[in-house]
Design a protein around this motif. Structure first.
Motif, mmCIF file in Angstrom:
data_model
loop_
_atom_site.group_PDB
_atom_site.id
_atom_site.type_symbol
_atom_site.label_atom_id
_atom_site.label_comp_id
_atom_site.label_asym_id
_atom_site.label_seq_id
_atom_site.Cartn_x
_atom_site.Cartn_y
_atom_site.Cartn_z
ATOM 1 N N ALA A 165 0.833 -1.201 0.000
ATOM 2 C CA ALA A 165 0.000 0.000 0.000
ATOM 3 C C ALA A 165 0.872 1.257 0.000
ATOM 4 C CB ALA A 165 -0.929 -0.005 1.209
ATOM 5 N N ASN A 166 1.975 1.217 0.722
ATOM 6 C CA ASN A 166 2.893 2.357 0.731
ATOM 7 C C ASN A 166 3.592 2.516 -0.609
ATOM 8 O OD1 ASN A 166 3.546 3.921 3.443
ATOM 9 N ND2 ASN A 166 2.865 1.867 3.982
ATOM 10 N N ALA A 167 3.952 1.398 -1.245
ATOM 11 C CA ALA A 167 4.579 1.464 -2.571
ATOM 12 C C ALA A 167 3.617 2.088 -3.585
ATOM 13 C CB ALA A 167 5.002 0.066 -3.023
ATOM 14 N N TYR A 168 2.340 1.705 -3.505
ATOM 15 C CA TYR A 168 1.328 2.294 -4.382
ATOM 16 C C TYR A 168 1.238 3.798 -4.163
ATOM 17 C CZ TYR A 168 -3.317 3.521 -6.155
ATOM 18 O OH TYR A 168 -4.357 4.129 -6.814
ATOM 19 N N SER A 169 1.236 4.237 -2.904
ATOM 20 C CA SER A 169 1.129 5.657 -2.578
ATOM 21 C C SER A 169 2.307 6.449 -3.149
ATOM 22 C CB SER A 169 1.059 5.843 -1.064
ATOM 23 O OG SER A 169 -0.043 5.148 -0.514
ATOM 24 N N GLN A 170 3.504 5.887 -3.053
ATOM 25 C CA GLN A 170 4.696 6.559 -3.569
ATOM 26 C C GLN A 170 4.636 6.671 -5.091
ATOM 27 O OE1 GLN A 170 7.955 4.278 -1.946
ATOM 28 N NE2 GLN A 170 7.308 4.685 0.156
ATOM 29 N N TRP A 171 4.224 5.574 -5.749
ATOM 30 C CA TRP A 171 4.083 5.612 -7.208
ATOM 31 C C TRP A 171 3.050 6.644 -7.627
ATOM 32 C CZ3 TRP A 171 -0.725 4.439 -9.362
ATOM 33 C CH2 TRP A 171 -0.785 4.542 -10.764
ATOM 34 N N LEU A 207 -0.622 6.698 3.325
ATOM 35 C CA LEU A 207 -1.691 6.138 4.126
ATOM 36 C C LEU A 207 -2.086 7.157 5.194
ATOM 37 C CD1 LEU A 207 -0.502 2.454 4.705
ATOM 38 C CD2 LEU A 207 -2.259 3.268 3.125
ATOM 39 N N PRO A 208 -3.368 7.281 5.490
ATOM 40 C CA PRO A 208 -3.764 8.171 6.578
ATOM 41 C C PRO A 208 -3.260 7.624 7.904
ATOM 42 C CG PRO A 208 -5.619 6.834 5.876
ATOM 43 C CD PRO A 208 -4.514 6.568 4.892
ATOM 44 N N ASN A 209 -2.960 8.519 8.850
ATOM 45 C CA ASN A 209 -2.647 8.000 10.176
ATOM 46 C C ASN A 209 -3.947 7.644 10.892
ATOM 47 O OD1 ASN A 209 -3.569 10.384 11.702
ATOM 48 N ND2 ASN A 209 -1.751 11.402 10.865
ATOM 49 N N GLU A 210 -3.812 6.966 12.011
ATOM 50 C CA GLU A 210 -5.000 6.436 12.685
ATOM 51 C C GLU A 210 -5.955 7.546 13.119
ATOM 52 O OE1 GLU A 210 -6.236 3.348 16.294
ATOM 53 O OE2 GLU A 210 -4.133 3.906 16.005
ATOM 54 N N ALA A 211 -5.413 8.651 13.628
ATOM 55 C CA ALA A 211 -6.264 9.748 14.080
ATOM 56 C C ALA A 211 -7.030 10.364 12.908
ATOM 57 C CB ALA A 211 -5.422 10.809 14.776
ATOM 58 N N ASN A 305 -11.597 -3.636 5.701
ATOM 59 C CA ASN A 305 -10.745 -2.959 6.660
ATOM 60 C C ASN A 305 -9.697 -2.170 5.889
ATOM 61 O OD1 ASN A 305 -11.461 -4.010 9.463
ATOM 62 N ND2 ASN A 305 -11.199 -5.940 8.349
ATOM 63 N N GLU A 306 -9.058 -1.216 6.546
ATOM 64 C CA GLU A 306 -8.081 -0.384 5.846
ATOM 65 C C GLU A 306 -6.829 -0.169 6.680
ATOM 66 O OE1 GLU A 306 -10.027 3.201 4.521
ATOM 67 O OE2 GLU A 306 -11.735 2.081 3.720
ATOM 68 N N TRP A 307 -5.691 -0.320 6.025
ATOM 69 C CA TRP A 307 -4.415 -0.047 6.667
ATOM 70 C C TRP A 307 -4.295 1.433 7.001
ATOM 71 C CZ3 TRP A 307 -1.652 -3.961 8.319
ATOM 72 C CH2 TRP A 307 -1.532 -5.146 7.589
ATOM 73 N N VAL A 308 -3.660 1.757 8.132
ATOM 74 C CA VAL A 308 -3.271 3.130 8.441
ATOM 75 C C VAL A 308 -1.773 3.154 8.736
ATOM 76 C CG1 VAL A 308 -5.552 3.774 9.288
ATOM 77 C CG2 VAL A 308 -3.850 2.895 10.903
ATOM 78 N N GLN A 309 -1.219 4.337 8.886
ATOM 79 C CA GLN A 309 0.237 4.471 9.058
ATOM 80 C C GLN A 309 0.752 3.876 10.359
ATOM 81 O OE1 GLN A 309 2.369 8.141 8.518
ATOM 82 N NE2 GLN A 309 0.812 8.950 7.144
ATOM 83 N N PHE A 381 -7.074 -0.502 1.443
ATOM 84 C CA PHE A 381 -6.539 0.779 1.884
ATOM 85 C C PHE A 381 -7.082 1.905 1.031
ATOM 86 C CE2 PHE A 381 -3.783 -0.443 -1.569
ATOM 87 C CZ PHE A 381 -3.315 0.732 -2.135
ATOM 88 N N ARG A 382 -6.905 3.123 1.516
ATOM 89 C CA ARG A 382 -7.138 4.329 0.733
ATOM 90 C C ARG A 382 -6.034 5.322 1.086
ATOM 91 N NH1 ARG A 382 -12.891 6.117 1.607
ATOM 92 N NH2 ARG A 382 -13.234 4.040 2.474
#
Length: 393
Positions: A165-171, A207-211, A305-309, A381-382
């Motif tokens: 998910a982080n690799a996707y965000s960077q791309w 990725l958004p952080n949890e807060a 469900n969604e991953w967060v930072q 994720f989003r």
């Protein structure tokens, strides 16, 4: 008249007044030196001021206005985890994807990465299709078709790890900014800092952080009065204390309809066929299938469900700062204190509940964790992005 005379006298004695200045309307001369401002971005011989146009907003992003919020478990803590006790924090404004990242989004990512990385590296970015396989069930068809078949293009991608998910965000950050550079005919030799100074580059997708995630999911703006009073909290990202639509007009669904895709009970993923008010979705659904919350975000409860930072720690709520809280590592809460291999800096929080979770997990305050290199058929994720500046500020 006396007041007007005094004001005129002060203005005369103190020199010209410049009025309120903003990034979009900086005036014509420097309020500091009186020198005429230069607005020619090609002229590097003079100090240049950029007139900021409308802020650049990436595709599919919704603006989430920040503010004070009470985060934490507002549903009964039936699991007795005690790992998200209520506390008041402030979250800065940011942007967030209106939906979960879809299969077609992720396929575009893989296609583009073919020309950027080796075949071995590309293979490591593929979603794990074996997450659908079970020893005592027949879900094999999803292993073959869920990610590949165009009929599932706008379903949320599954089998993706936190690292992927982080690799996707960077791309996505690189690719969207490349497109923006071409559309605006910007010099390809400009450095990132030069583009930032001109206000023509998007901040990083991430990725958004949890807060942020929890704040955006609760969407308390829907209960907000003009005098900042909030008389009602929210267990879910919608009004009411249940999982069905209590209104007959407010949302784009009928009164009594389920507002999320979740597991209703043991062995009950969708309700009885033909039912008017069942959720009708046995596996993940199209990302636009259920009504959005008051921030315009879809499926902040249920579907995936969604991953967060954040790195997971049970007692993070005791340590968090009260402005933009985020746990990047084990600071103040070392993994060695727990004496278990399930808590270290490689375990990440995921939130939201999914198509295979019961209603308890739909509450934004609930939290779970998993190793960042693990994947399941119920975690997607989003992306999020900070909000920087504005032309009227």
């Amino acid at each position: 008249m006396l007041s007007m005379t005094l004001l005129a006298s002060c203005a005369k004695n103190n020199g010209p007044t410049y009025g309120r200045r903003t990034a979009g309307n900086p005036g014509k001369v420097s309020a500091s030196t009186g020198a005429e401002l230069n607005f020619d971005l090609e002229d590097t011989t003079q100090f240049t001021v950029v007139r900021l146009k409308d802020p650049v907003v990436g595709p599919k992003l919704k603006y989430i206005q920040g503010g004070r919020a009470v985060l934490g478990t507002q549903e009964q803590d039936v699991m007795a985890f005690r790992d998200n006790v209520e506390r008041t924090v402030t979250v800065a404004s940011f942007y967030m994807d209106e939906t979960e990242v879809t299969n077609v989004d992720y396929k575009e990512f893989l296609f583009n990465m073919r020309s950027r990385v080796s075949a071995d590296s590309l293979n490591k970015l593929e979603p794990r299709e074996d997450v659908w396989s079970e020893a005592l069930s027949y879900n094999d068809v999803y292993s073959t078709y869920y990610f590949r078949h165009p009929g599932f293009n706008f379903y949320p991608v599954a089998g993706v790890t936190w690292a992927q998910a982080n690799a996707y965000s960077q791309w996505r950050t690189v690719y969207v900014n490349e497109l923006y550079r071409k559309e605006n005919e910007l010099d390809s030799t400009m450095s990132k800092n030069m583009l930032i100074e001109r206000g023509v580059v998007l901040p990083s997708y991430r990725l958004p952080n949890e807060a942020e995630w929890e704040y955006a999911a609760k969407a308390m703006i829907g209960t907000q009065y003009l005098d900042e009073n909030q008389e009602n909290g929210r267990i879910y990202p919608w009004d009411g204390r249940g999982v069905r639509n209590p209104y007959d007009v407010k949302r784009k669904s009928r009164q009594g309809d389920l507002l999320a895709n979740f597991k209703r009970g043991r062995g009950d993923y969708a309700g009885i066929a033909g039912g008017i008010t069942n959720d009708g979705e046995i596996i993940p659904a199209n990302v636009y299938e259920f009504p959005p919350n008051d921030f315009g975000l879809y499926n902040m409860s249920g579907n995936m469900n969604e991953w967060v930072q954040d790195v997971y720690r049970p007692l993070s709520y005791e340590d968090f700062e009260d402005l933009n809280p985020l746990r990047k590592d084990g600071t103040l809460d070392d993994a060695d204190l727990y004496g278990t291999s399930l808590i270290d800096d490689n375990y990440r929080v995921y939130k939201g509940g999914s198509w295979k979770d019961v209603a308890y997990w739909l509450s934004p305050g609930t939290r779970r964790f998993m190793h960042q290199d693990s994947a399941t058929n119920s975690i997607g994720f989003r992306c999020a992005m900070i909000s920087v500046g504005a032309d009227d500020r």
